[in-house]
Each structure stands twice: as structure tokens, then as C-alpha cells.
Design a protein around this motif. Structure first.
Motif, PDB file in Angstrom:
ATOM      1  N   ARG A   2       0.826  -1.197   0.000  1.00 46.82           N
ATOM      2  CA  ARG A   2       0.000   0.000   0.000  1.00 46.82           C
ATOM      3  C   ARG A   2       0.864   1.252   0.000  1.00 46.82           C
ATOM      4  O   ARG A   2       0.575   2.226  -0.678  1.00 46.82           O
ATOM      5  CB  ARG A   2      -0.934   0.000   1.201  1.00 46.82           C
ATOM      6  CG  ARG A   2      -2.011  -1.048   1.123  1.00 46.82           C
ATOM      7  CD  ARG A   2      -2.886  -1.003   2.345  1.00 46.82           C
ATOM      8  NE  ARG A   2      -3.576   0.274   2.419  1.00 46.82           N
ATOM      9  CZ  ARG A   2      -4.209   0.677   3.503  1.00 46.82           C
ATOM     10  NH1 ARG A   2      -4.237  -0.063   4.588  1.00 46.82           N
ATOM     11  NH2 ARG A   2      -4.823   1.854   3.505  1.00 46.82           N
ATOM     12  N   ARG A   3       1.947   1.225   0.810  1.00 43.69           N
ATOM     13  CA  ARG A   3       2.819   2.399   0.859  1.00 43.69           C
ATOM     14  C   ARG A   3       3.503   2.600  -0.486  1.00 43.69           C
ATOM     15  O   ARG A   3       3.669   3.717  -0.951  1.00 43.69           O
ATOM     16  CB  ARG A   3       3.851   2.227   1.966  1.00 43.69           C
ATOM     17  CG  ARG A   3       4.681   3.470   2.187  1.00 43.69           C
ATOM     18  CD  ARG A   3       5.821   3.236   3.137  1.00 43.69           C
ATOM     19  NE  ARG A   3       5.344   2.755   4.425  1.00 43.69           N
ATOM     20  CZ  ARG A   3       6.168   2.359   5.384  1.00 43.69           C
ATOM     21  NH1 ARG A   3       7.472   2.392   5.197  1.00 43.69           N
ATOM     22  NH2 ARG A   3       5.688   1.930   6.528  1.00 43.69           N
ATOM     23  N   SER A   6       1.069   4.061  -2.857  1.00 50.18           N
ATOM     24  CA  SER A   6       0.894   5.481  -2.557  1.00 50.18           C
ATOM     25  C   SER A   6       2.075   6.282  -3.088  1.00 50.18           C
ATOM     26  O   SER A   6       1.919   7.370  -3.631  1.00 50.18           O
ATOM     27  CB  SER A   6       0.757   5.672  -1.045  1.00 50.18           C
ATOM     28  OG  SER A   6       0.718   7.032  -0.726  1.00 50.18           O
ATOM     29  N   ILE A 319       7.945   9.614   2.871  1.00 48.34           N
ATOM     30  CA  ILE A 319       6.997   8.589   2.425  1.00 48.34           C
ATOM     31  C   ILE A 319       7.495   7.194   2.801  1.00 48.34           C
ATOM     32  O   ILE A 319       6.710   6.334   3.239  1.00 48.34           O
ATOM     33  CB  ILE A 319       6.780   8.698   0.906  1.00 48.34           C
ATOM     34  CG1 ILE A 319       6.082  10.024   0.578  1.00 48.34           C
ATOM     35  CG2 ILE A 319       5.961   7.525   0.386  1.00 48.34           C
ATOM     36  CD1 ILE A 319       5.987  10.323  -0.903  1.00 48.34           C
ATOM     37  N   GLU A 324       1.993   3.714   7.376  1.00 46.90           N
ATOM     38  CA  GLU A 324       0.781   4.118   6.680  1.00 46.90           C
ATOM     39  C   GLU A 324      -0.328   4.548   7.627  1.00 46.90           C
ATOM     40  O   GLU A 324      -1.113   5.462   7.319  1.00 46.90           O
ATOM     41  CB  GLU A 324       0.291   2.966   5.786  1.00 46.90           C
ATOM     42  CG  GLU A 324      -0.789   3.353   4.803  1.00 46.90           C
ATOM     43  CD  GLU A 324      -0.311   4.315   3.721  1.00 46.90           C
ATOM     44  OE1 GLU A 324      -1.170   5.052   3.176  1.00 46.90           O
ATOM     45  OE2 GLU A 324       0.900   4.343   3.448  1.00 46.90           O
ATOM     46  N   ARG A 327      -0.551   8.373   8.397  1.00 44.95           N
ATOM     47  CA  ARG A 327      -1.203   9.198   7.378  1.00 44.95           C
ATOM     48  C   ARG A 327      -2.714   8.933   7.358  1.00 44.95           C
ATOM     49  O   ARG A 327      -3.506   9.852   7.139  1.00 44.95           O
ATOM     50  CB  ARG A 327      -0.578   8.940   6.013  1.00 44.95           C
ATOM     51  CG  ARG A 327       0.904   9.335   5.960  1.00 44.95           C
ATOM     52  CD  ARG A 327       1.442   9.362   4.533  1.00 44.95           C
ATOM     53  NE  ARG A 327       2.885   9.587   4.543  1.00 44.95           N
ATOM     54  CZ  ARG A 327       3.451  10.786   4.616  1.00 44.95           C
ATOM     55  NH1 ARG A 327       2.706  11.858   4.683  1.00 44.95           N
ATOM     56  NH2 ARG A 327       4.767  10.898   4.623  1.00 44.95           N
ATOM     57  N   GLU A 328      -3.110   7.693   7.581  1.00 44.86           N
ATOM     58  CA  GLU A 328      -4.539   7.395   7.625  1.00 44.86           C
ATOM     59  C   GLU A 328      -5.208   8.118   8.791  1.00 44.86           C
ATOM     60  O   GLU A 328      -6.303   8.679   8.647  1.00 44.86           O
ATOM     61  CB  GLU A 328      -4.752   5.883   7.739  1.00 44.86           C
ATOM     62  CG  GLU A 328      -4.376   5.117   6.479  1.00 44.86           C
ATOM     63  CD  GLU A 328      -4.506   3.617   6.663  1.00 44.86           C
ATOM     64  OE1 GLU A 328      -4.810   3.185   7.816  1.00 44.86           O
ATOM     65  OE2 GLU A 328      -4.301   2.879   5.678  1.00 44.86           O
TER      66      GLU A 328
END
Length: 486
Positions: A2-3, A6, A319, A324, A327-328
Motif C-alpha cells: 500500500r505504501r 501510494s 513517504i 501508513e 497518514r490514515e
């Protein structure tokens, strides 16, 4: 995965932004003429060339009110329309060589560094999470605004805004009346707080590059900043108490922050990256090797290239090292930076003739405005400098506006810091303070707006915000004029 997804999405978005500006310049170009590096003569331009810029501003102000769904899905096309409304006639009248020079100059020296800095701060700040169920009471909100106001002079108005806007929004996420909190945040943290050092706001940084000493603004703008900040913080506290009292008796909103969560700071690995941003900016000002690259007629200094590359590397590192879930929890997504990138690409393009006319001074179509900054004897009229620099900074880019009036006042930093210190104080205060008059007056204003809207805050329209700034800021500016500039 997922990262990584992104990261890839972010990289592609950033690449599209930069590529779009480059293609716009190259496609319209004649390579031989583009290398000439001669800018347009603003004295020869009628005000008609400012219509695309006015159209762009009116689009931002009106279309979201009349056709919000259309704007949300097509604001990029609207921005492109106004950009072409300037560029196509400009090429037809002045030729592709001059057009490519002006577009490349605006892109390489202004827009691309601007969007890279915003992108980097947006990315790094999105990886810093203030945990705990912080309640947005009037006292807490006022304290957060005060902290941000002070912090802005050390890490910049953009840095302070990006670091603190999400904690402020989370603290008030169970309140129904919270738009005023974001509005005063823009007043204080995104603008007024950045007045005490060259790190605080781009106009002061340009003054530093021109020879204004680092702590001159600290000494000469401290009293201006203290007066206006104290008034606005006091007014905000009373206003927030009023809205806080109106929450009583209303059905309670669900607080998404767990009651038992302890107050703390996650993502601390991003803090050194913020320090790296400050270091990169200072490096680009202090390191002067004398090496430049001629790109389509625009001379780009090596330190600027190194700075921008370093900023992108810092964003990439953020990043990669940020879990993650942080950031969520921040409600982080890339739409705010995409919106700012597209809209400001058109703004930076359509503003080219307006800035050129303004730079022409008494010989340009805006000469009546320039005449307002001198008295009959030809001496500086400090109140005129304050209001003209400020009002134009509220709608134009405040950095070049600062330079225009800096040069109109003589352009000699030693004389301006001593003999005409009040004049330089007026120019500096106007450029920094009055950037708060509109959503586009300073770089972080629109970013804060976009983040707040993405979190569900019912922010006022472009003109609605100007009504707030007119009611609360203009009386403060009138008071400063009476105290210090008359």
C-alpha cells in the motif's frame, strides 16, 4: 504494498505537474528565440492583458458557489482554459520566443520551486501525528493558534500551517461550528506569524537575499506583529467562546478520536526532515558558487537546483519511513496538493503580464497606484507603501509585489534599513500581513483551505472569506497605520 502504491501515485502526480509546465513551454517555443532571455516590457502592456488573471480569480470565487459538482471534477480544465486564454493571444502578439521565455522564467524560478516546497512540507507534515483526544475548547484552540503564530517565524508560514492544521482540525472534529477556527488559523499562522525572520515568509526571504540583515525584521516588525496578533487572538477567544456555547443543546457528534488515547507525538522521524527543509532553504540563500544554467533563456542558479532536489529527496524519505497508519489517522490524501498545483499553475502563468505592468512603475498602466506611495515632495508615503504593497499582495504573489515596492523605495538595503526604516517596515508588514486578505494571498492559505474542505469543514466561499478578513483584519491594519505609518 500500500505504501509503495501510494508512493507511485504521488511520484506520477508530481511528474505530471512538472511535465505539464515543461510541455507548455516547449510546445509554444521557437528554440532560437527562446534562448534570447529578454523579458516583456510592462510599460507597453495595456490592462487588457490582466483579464485572464481576473477570470481565473473569479472562477475560483464563483464557480464553486454556482456549480460545485462541476468545479470539483473539472477545476483543472478551468485552470487550463484561463492559462490558454493568456498564452495563445500572447504568442500571437509577441511571438513564441518571448512567450517561451516568460513561461519558462515563471515555471523555473517561481512555480516549480513553489510547488516543490509545498509538496515537501505537505508530505512531511502529513507524517506527523499528534495523538490523544485533544478537545477544541476556546482555550485549547487559542493556545494552538498562539503556538502556530510563534512557530511560523522559525519554520515558515507554510511549514507551521502544514504541521498544525491537522491537529487543529482533529481537536475540533466533534464541533459543528469550526470554520472560524480555520479562518483565524489562516490569518495568524499562515500569514501574520511569519513576520519576524526571513524564514517566515517568502517576501522577507527575498529582502534577506537583497541585503536586509537577518534580524532586522525581528527588531522592526516585532511591535507590529505583537499588536495585531494580540488583538486577533483575543477576538478569536471571545468568538470561539460564543460558538462553543452554541454547541450546547445540539445533538452530540461522534468524536472519531478514542477517549482513552494518551496525548503524544507519532512520526517523530519526520521532525529532522523539517529541519532539513529549513537547511535546504538557507543553503540556497547563503551558498553562492556563481554557477548558473541557461534553460530556455532563464538563468537557474545551481543552489536553487540543489535545494529543489534536496526537498524532493526529503519528501521521498518521509513517504518511505512513515507508517501508513499515521497518514490514515491524519486523514491524509493527495487531492489538496493536486488542486493547489493545478490552480496555481494557471495563476502563476496569467499573473505574468500583471507583474510586468506593476514593475513598469510610473511608466506602466498601473502608474496611478504607484503614485500613491510618494507625497508631493517626492518623499516616501509610508502609509501608502503599507496599503499598496498589502492590497496587491492579497491578490498577487506577495513576493514579487514586495520586490516591486522595495525597488520603488530606492532598492538600497542599507539606506532602507536606516534612513527609511519605517518605509521598509511598511513594505514588509504589508506584504506579510495582508496576504491573509484572500485565499490566494499567500502560499499556505489555499492549502489550508483544501485540507479543511477535505476534512468536511464548511469553509466560506472566496468572497465569504474576504468578508471575514474585511471585518476582522482591515480594522487592525487601520490601527497599525495610525500607530506606526502616519
Amino acid at each position: 504494498m500500500r505504501r509503495w502504491g501510494s508512493l507511485m501515485t504521488t511520484t506520477k502526480a508530481a511528474a505530471r505537474i512538472v511535465l505539464s509546465v515543461a510541455v507548455l513551454a516547449v510546445c509554444a517555443a521557437s528554440p532560437a528565440l527562446a534562448a534570447e532571455g529578454k523579458g516583456i516590457d510592462g510599460a507597453s502592456l495595456p490592462l487588457l492583458w490582466g483579464l485572464p488573471f481576473v477570470g481565473m480569480l473569479l472562477s475560483i470565487a464563483v464557480i464553486p458557489l454556482l456549480a460545485g459538482h462541476f468545479w470539483h471534477h473539472h477545476y483543472g480544465k478551468v485552470a487550463l482554459f484561463w492559462a490558454l486564454a493568456f498564452l495563445v493571444p500572447f504568442i500571437a502578439v509577441f511571438g513564441s520566443g518571448l512567450a517561451v521565455y516568460e513561461v519558462a522564467h515563471a515555471a523555473l524560478l517561481e512555480y516549480i520551486p513553489f510547488i516543490i516546497l509545498l509538496f515537501t512540507l505537505f508530505t512531511i507534515s502529513g507524517g506527523i501525528l499528534l495523538t490523544g483526544n485533544l478537545k477544541g475548547s476556546p482555550g485549547v484552540n487559542t493556545a494552538l493558534l498562539a503556538i502556530g503564530t510563534v512557530l511560523a517565524s522559525f519554520i515558515g508560514t507554510t511549514g507551521a500551517s502544514m504541521v498544525l492544521i491537522r491537529p487543529l482540525l482533529r481537536a475540533n472534529d466533534e464541533r459543528r461550528h469550526n470554520a472560524h477556527t480555520v479562518i483565524f488559523f489562516i490569518f495568524l499562522v499562515s500569514n501574520i506569524g511569519g513576520s519576524l525572520t526571513p524564514l517566515g515568509d517568502p517576501p522577507l526571504f527575498l529582502g534577506f537575499l537583497k541585503g536586509v540583515s537577518f534580524f532586522w525584521t525581528t527588531e522592526y516588525l516585532f511591535h507590529d506583529t505583537a499588536v495585531i496578533a494580540a488583538i486577533l487572538l483575543g477576538v478569536f477567544y471571545l468568538l470561539d467562546r460564543y460558538f462553543y456555547a452554541r454547541e450546547e443543546g445540539l445533538p452530540a457528534k461522534v468524536d472519531p478520536t478514542p477517549e482513552t488515547e494518551r496525548l503524544g507525538l507519532r512520526g517523530r522521524r519526520n521532525l529532522p526532515l523539517l529541519a532539513g527543509v529549513i537547511a535546504a532553504i538557507l543553503m540556497s540563500a547563503l551558498w553562492q558558487p556563481g554557477i548558473e544554467f541557461d534553460i530556455l533563456g532563464t538563468h537557474v542558479p545551481l543552489p536553487s537546483i540543489v535545494r529543489d532536489v534536496a526537498l524532493l529527496v526529503l519528501a521521498y524519505v518521509s513517504i518511505r519511513i512513515t507508517p501508513e497508519f499515521i497518514r490514515e489517522r491524519n486523514g491524509f490524501d493527495w487531492e489538496p496538493i493536486r488542486e493547489v498545483a493545478k490552480l496555481f499553475a494557471a495563476i502563476f502563468l496569467t499573473i505574468i503580464p500583471v507583474i510586468a505592468i506593476l514593475k513598469a512603475g510610473s511608466e506602466g498602466a498601473l502608474s496611478p497606484l504607484v503614485a500613491m506611495v510618494t507625497d508631493e515632495a517626492g518623499n516616501p508615503f509610508n502609509a501608502g507603501y503599507f496599503w499598496m504593497t498589502g492590497l496587491l499582495s492579497g491578490f498577487l504573489d506577495n513576493a514579487p509585489t514586495y520586490l516591486v515596492f522595495f525597488n520603488l523605495a530606492g532598492g538600497d538595503p542599507q539606506e532602507l534599513m536606516t534612513t527609511h526604516a519605517v518605509t521598509l517596515e511598511a513594505i514588509s508588514a504589508g506584504a506579510v500581513f495582508m496576504g491573509a486578505l484572500t485565499y490566494i494571498g499567500n502560499a499556505p492559505n489555499f492549502m489550508v483551505l483544501a485540507i479543511a474542505k477535505s476534512r468536511g469543514v464548511a469553509m466560506p466561499s472566496f468572497f465569504g472569506y474576504m468578508a471575514w478578513s474585511g471585518i476582522f483584519l482591515l480594522p487592525c491594519f487601520a490601527l497599525l497605520t495610525w500607530l506606526y505609518f502616519l
